[in-house]
Design a protein around this motif. Structure first.
Motif, mmCIF file in Angstrom:
data_model
loop_
_atom_site.group_PDB
_atom_site.id
_atom_site.type_symbol
_atom_site.label_atom_id
_atom_site.label_comp_id
_atom_site.label_asym_id
_atom_site.label_seq_id
_atom_site.Cartn_x
_atom_site.Cartn_y
_atom_site.Cartn_z
ATOM 1 N N LEU A 661 36.322 90.182 -6.921
ATOM 2 C CA LEU A 661 35.131 90.714 -7.584
ATOM 3 C C LEU A 661 34.110 89.628 -7.921
ATOM 4 C CD1 LEU A 661 36.777 93.293 -10.008
ATOM 5 C CD2 LEU A 661 35.174 93.835 -8.160
ATOM 6 N N HIS A 662 34.592 88.457 -8.344
ATOM 7 C CA HIS A 662 33.661 87.452 -8.873
ATOM 8 C C HIS A 662 33.714 86.105 -8.162
ATOM 9 C CE1 HIS A 662 32.751 90.203 -12.100
ATOM 10 N NE2 HIS A 662 34.035 90.340 -12.352
ATOM 11 N N GLY A 663 34.625 85.929 -7.219
ATOM 12 C CA GLY A 663 34.705 84.676 -6.488
ATOM 13 C C GLY A 663 35.648 83.675 -7.129
ATOM 14 N N ALA A 709 41.138 102.958 -8.434
ATOM 15 C CA ALA A 709 41.127 103.008 -9.894
ATOM 16 C C ALA A 709 41.516 101.661 -10.498
ATOM 17 C CB ALA A 709 42.078 104.094 -10.376
ATOM 18 N N ASP A 710 42.405 100.918 -9.814
ATOM 19 C CA ASP A 710 42.775 99.583 -10.281
ATOM 20 C C ASP A 710 41.568 98.649 -10.237
ATOM 21 O OD1 ASP A 710 45.425 100.493 -10.457
ATOM 22 O OD2 ASP A 710 45.846 99.906 -8.394
ATOM 23 N N VAL A 711 40.807 98.792 -9.171
ATOM 24 C CA VAL A 711 39.612 97.957 -9.019
ATOM 25 C C VAL A 711 38.618 98.270 -10.137
ATOM 26 C CG1 VAL A 711 37.745 97.261 -7.497
ATOM 27 C CG2 VAL A 711 39.951 97.947 -6.519
ATOM 28 N N ASP A 716 35.328 96.916 -14.745
ATOM 29 C CA ASP A 716 34.764 97.243 -16.059
ATOM 30 C C ASP A 716 35.113 96.172 -17.093
ATOM 31 O OD1 ASP A 716 33.739 99.549 -14.979
ATOM 32 O OD2 ASP A 716 35.302 100.861 -15.787
ATOM 33 N N ALA A 717 36.331 95.671 -17.016
ATOM 34 C CA ALA A 717 36.782 94.688 -18.002
ATOM 35 C C ALA A 717 36.111 93.329 -17.828
ATOM 36 C CB ALA A 717 38.298 94.534 -17.916
#
Length: 735
Positions: A661-663, A709-711, A716-717
């Motif tokens: 998600l963020h690298g 859903a795990d993603v 979100d967190a």
């Protein structure tokens, strides 16, 4: 008035002709003295040309520049020699890439109306595009593909005003490309075999009755920006993300990928800028003590020189652009028993290099005049926003030098040579009867041969078949015989007599061509043809024997399997044959294992893994390797950590999700890699769940799939995260 006219004439002469270059400074040993403190300031075309240094005898001529063109990325010529230039007008207009996807990009049509060598007429042929990335001149139609789209449209000017007024979708694929724009396909090169090839995706294309048809390849060819082909249809890919200047050139992508660790060495990987290059994504690890780039990183825009108005020893050489190093490599292509290796044509120097910080060569091509053309995007930033975010290594380099301010320009150059004149013949192929195109297959410049073949195949005019047959069987020019065979094949007019003659031709490249053409009939079960091919297992040319091995894979007959067995038995030390066949058989075994494992999964999991396989092989494999064990072509360090058998891959997926998600930046398990893992959070939850599910269920890994859903939960967190993770941070989260 006389003074004004004199200045005007002088300026035009400077523009059209060669610009004198300042001499490179060298030390007592002859080594180039690097400019350690270059200015990032914008230079005029004439000023910039003085900073661009070529090897002895070669010079540049300016063909076009701003305000005629802006942010150019690709160029092609139609059958009348008109140049079309794709402009990414929204590319990185600031360090954040603001507004990149605004539909305001264009394709320009450029013309030299008075024959003086420079473009003097420019028209916006197509506007309102989203970062056009692939263009191909078909006949009087231009094929175009845009970023984030898989559609291909044809554009045509029907009323002669220079502006496209006809737009037709010739290939439809409603899937939206979601990857970073640097990771999407490029190319659309019409190759010798009448197929159109692209990078990244496991597809090639063919023209049929006014439409483009896709053909599935069981494996993506790799590569990123740029795709080259040579006189015999060999393709060359480059992968900037994997810092690999050339790959997948040992065999056609239709047979799968094949690379060798020693197809070039560390010496070839090293690059030799004449300027300090602090703005490199890999950071200080990619810089020498003198602050120059030490290794290929932004390898891109390659071509094979195939013209006739530059020295003969340049013909067949691979040209590779390196915009971060502000240089262009010339590689000699060496064939040893069919295996191709590459070496730098110069000793610790480059074919072309500049001390202008804004010189950004991103593409190259052989033109109708037989010269080599270079496309300079001429700008400050040459990396996408995923690598220039706040907190990245690049951001302060950009800010300190105001590189984000140098935008909206671009230049096209022509490489010329002392004492050699370019061919000023103006092509007029679009209006010629098909019969008058046939003689161009003998032309010394590949651009004319390829354009004539393409036009004949697109027109589907079989009236030229007798003339082509005569050429294929009697022309003294072996390249003409090759083109005649492929043109006949493209017209569905190749008879058995002509093909048989090709299989027995005195030239090994003609024989190889004839074997290659046999792929489709062999696939369809032509047993008689297999009998004609069998004697070639003893052909003196390793190229012919290798092509025979590849072609026989398409047959399930006992005779074909016997030919493959005999080839391998007779050539036990031929690395090309042995390794290609091993990869092929290993791939079949891996596919069967994956299918068995898939049958044990729930339907939703099977779908995730299958979709993830496509994503991984088209994107992630360029850095992590197809087998997840990393790639190390050329003796270099692997660009990314191995995934096969990794405890992080097989463990709690949350760490993987945060990375994707963020690298990720910094050391991994104590090892520092030259490239950061870019953030892929711009893709949707199913995309990320799919690729991670594949990684966790292939390459020897076995772990539960990751659900969308795990993603979403992790997304979100971590929504406030704006910088890449480090492994230390991720490990601390679990403690």
């Amino acid at each position: 008035m006389k003074r004004v006219m004199g200045l005007l004439c002088l300026s035009l002469a400077v523009y059209a002709c060669k610009v004198a270059q300042t001499a490179l400074k060298r030390d007592a040993a002859g080594k180039i003295i690097v400019d350690l403190n270059p200015s990032p300031a914008y230079l005029s075309p004439e000023e910039s040309m003085k900073t661009i240094h070529l090897q002895k005898g070669y010079h540049l001529q300016l063909v076009a520049a701003e305000p005629m063109i802006h942010e150019p990325v690709a160029m092609v010529w139609d059958g009348n020699g008109r140049m079309f230039v794709a402009e990414m007008n929204t590319y990185m207009q600031d360090a954040d890439g603001t507004g990149e996807m605004n539909p305001i990009c264009t394709v320009k049509r450029l013309e030299d109306t008075n024959g003086d060598g420079k473009m003097d007429k420019a028209i916006v042929f197509i506007d309102s595009l989203v970062l056009p990335r692939m263009i191909l001149a078909l006949d009087d139609r231009l094929l175009v593909n845009e970023t984030n789209s898989n559609h291909i449209f044809s554009y045509r000017d029907t009323n002669g005003d220079g502006v496209a007024d006809e737009k037709k979708m010739v290939y439809r694929n409603d899937v939206i490309s979601k990857g970073n724009l640097e990771h999407q396909k490029s190319g659309l090169v019409w190759n010798l075999d009448n197929k159109m090839y692209v990078t990244v995706e496991n597809m090639r294309y063919a023209y049929e009755n006014g439409m483009i048809k896709s053909e599935f390849l069981h494996e993506g060819p790799g590569g990123q920006w740029g795709l080259a082909n040579d006189d015999y249809g060999r393709l060359y890919f480059s992968a900037a993300g994997a810092e690999t200047p050339a790959l997948n050139f040992q065999q056609n992508p239709g047979y799968g990928r094949l690379d060798f660790k020693d197809q070039f060495d560390q010496e070839f990987q090293a690059v030799w800028p004449i300027i300090s290059t602090p703005d490199v994504q890999g950071g200080k690890g990619r810089l020498r003590p003198d602050s120059t780039l030490n290794h290929f990183t932004a390898c891109t825009g390659q071509s094979v020189y195939r013209g006739n108005t530059l020295p003969a020893d340049l013909k067949g050489d691979l040209i590779i652009c390196e915009p971060v190093g502000r240089l262009i490599r010339r590689a000699k292509v060496i064939n040893t028993n069919g295996k191709i290796t590459l070496v730098n044509a110069y000793n610790k120097e480059e074919f072309i290099a500049s001390s202008d910080m804004n010189f950004r060569p991103v593409n190259s091509a052989t033109g109708p005049d037989g010269c080599l053309y270079l496309l300079d995007m001429y700008r400050g930033i040459i990396q996408e926003s995923a690598w220039t975010k706040v907190g990245s290594y690049l951001r302060p380099q950009i800010t300190a030098r105001n590189l984000d301010k140098n935008i909206g320009r671009g230049r096209i150059y022509r490489v010329v040579y002392d004492g050699m004149k370019r061919d000023k013949t103006v092509p007029r192929m679009l209006s010629l009867p098909t019969a008058q195109l046939v003689p161009y297959l003998t032309h010394a410049n590949a651009w004319w041969r390829e354009t004539a073949q393409k036009l004949m195949v697109v027109r589907a005019d079989k009236s030229v078949a007798p003339a082509l047959k005569t050429m294929a069987m009697t022309s003294p020019n072996h390249l003409a015989r090759i083109h005649a065979l492929w043109t006949l094949n493209g017209l569905n007019a190749l008879d058995r007599e002509t093909l048989t003659a090709g299989l027995k031709d005195a030239d090994s490249q003609v024989r190889k061509t004839a074997v290659w053409i046999c792929d489709e009939p062999v696939r369809k079960g032509d047993e008689g043809l297999i009998g004609l091919l069998e004697p070639l297992k003893d052909d003196p040319s390793p190229d012919v024997r290798f092509q025979l091995l590849l072609t026989m894979r398409f047959s399930k007959s006992e005779k074909a399997r016997k030919i493959i067995k005999d080839l391998l038995a007779a050539n036990p030390t031929n690395q090309l044959l042995v390794e290609s066949q091993k990869k092929y058989t290993d791939g079949i075994a891996a596919k069967e294992l994956a299918e068995r494992n898939a049958r044990l999964m729930a339907e939703t999991d099977r779908k995730l893994v299958a979709n993830g396989a496509v994503i991984f092989k088209s994107l992630c494999a360029s850095c992590h390797g197809e087998d997840g064990k990393g790639i190390a072509i050329g003796g270099k360090d692997m660009p990314a950590p191995p995934l096969a058998g990794s405890k992080d891959v097989n463990g709690d997926p949350e760490k993987l999700l945060r990375i994707v998600l963020h690298g990720l930046t910094g050391p991994v398990n104590g090892k520092t890699y030259p490239s950061i893992m870019p953030a892929l959070g711009g893709n949707d939850d199913e995309y990320i769940a799919s690729v991670l599910s594949y990684v966790r269920n292939d390459m020897g890994n076995k772990a539960p799939t990751v659900k969308p859903a795990d993603v979403k939960k992790v997304r979100d967190a971590t929504a406030s995260r704006t910088t890449p993770w480090t492994m230390a941070e991720l490990d601390a989260i679990k403690k």
